[in-house]
Structure formats: C-alpha cells, structure tokens
Enzyme design. Structure first.
Site, short mmCIF file in Angstrom:
data_model
loop_
_atom_site.label_atom_id
_atom_site.label_comp_id
_atom_site.label_asym_id
_atom_site.label_seq_id
_atom_site.Cartn_x
_atom_site.Cartn_y
_atom_site.Cartn_z
N CYS A 32 35.48 11.75 18.67
CA CYS A 32 35.77 13.20 18.65
C CYS A 32 35.20 13.84 17.39
CB CYS A 32 37.29 13.37 18.73
SG CYS A 32 37.88 15.01 18.34
N CYS A 35 37.54 16.03 15.37
CA CYS A 35 38.50 15.18 14.65
C CYS A 35 37.89 14.72 13.33
CB CYS A 35 38.87 13.96 15.49
SG CYS A 35 39.68 14.34 17.05
#
Length: 109
Positions: A32, A35
C-alpha cells in the site's frame, strides 16, 4: 520501527483491548503506497505524543482476522481505541496536521 509497536493477532488483545488510555492503530500493508507515505508521520506522532498516546501498527495481510473484525475495507486506516473500545477512525492518508487535530481532540475528552 521506532516507538510504534507492531501488533498481530496473537498480541492484539493484550496490546490494544486490555491496554489503558488512548491507542492509535495503523492498519497497513506492505504493498500500500499511501501506507508507506504516512509511515514516517505515524512514527513522528508516536514520538511527539509519547506518554499520552500509544501507537501500534497492524499488517492487514498478515492479520486479516483482526482487520475484518473492525471492517477495515481500505488502508491505510487509523483506528483509535480508549480503554479497549474503538472510538474513532480515519480512513485514507491524511496530513500530519489532520492526524494531530484528531489526536488532540481525543486527548481533551
């Protein structure tokens, strides 16, 4: 990893649900990009709020049971727990200032 503690299925209950005070949990995954983008910010917040806020990180790929229990549909998701109860959630990457405003509002309750 700095001050943010890594939690998983095995440590979730003791580290989050049985903990006292305010805890921010970063639900993330290695693939991600958002993230990864907010990861340094999460560490900075863990340092800045040391003693007032505990910060934990949970990899959703490695711990799908915990993620599904809290209906984590998109990551990054930051969930806030107070004395073991989920009280707030921020979905998606936000600015450090937005995270700080949320943390400050929860600390003044």
């Amino acid at each position: 990893m700095g001050l943010a503690m890594k939690v998983d299925t095995a440590t979730w209950e003791g580290a989050v649900l049985k903990a006292q005070g305010l805890i921010m949990v970063d639900f993330w995954a290695a693939w991600c990009r958002p993230c990864q983008t907010i990861a340094p910010t999460i560490e900075e917040l863990a340092t800045e709020y040391a003693g007032k806020l505990s910060v934990a990180k949970l990899n959703t790929d490695e711990n799908p049971d915990v993620a599904s229990r809290y209906q984590i549909m998109g990551i990054p998701t930051l969930m806030f727990f107070r004395d073991g109860k989920a009280i707030e959630k921020i979905v998606g990457a936000a600015s450090k200032q937005q995270f700080k405003e949320k943390i400050d509002s929860l600390l003044t309750v």
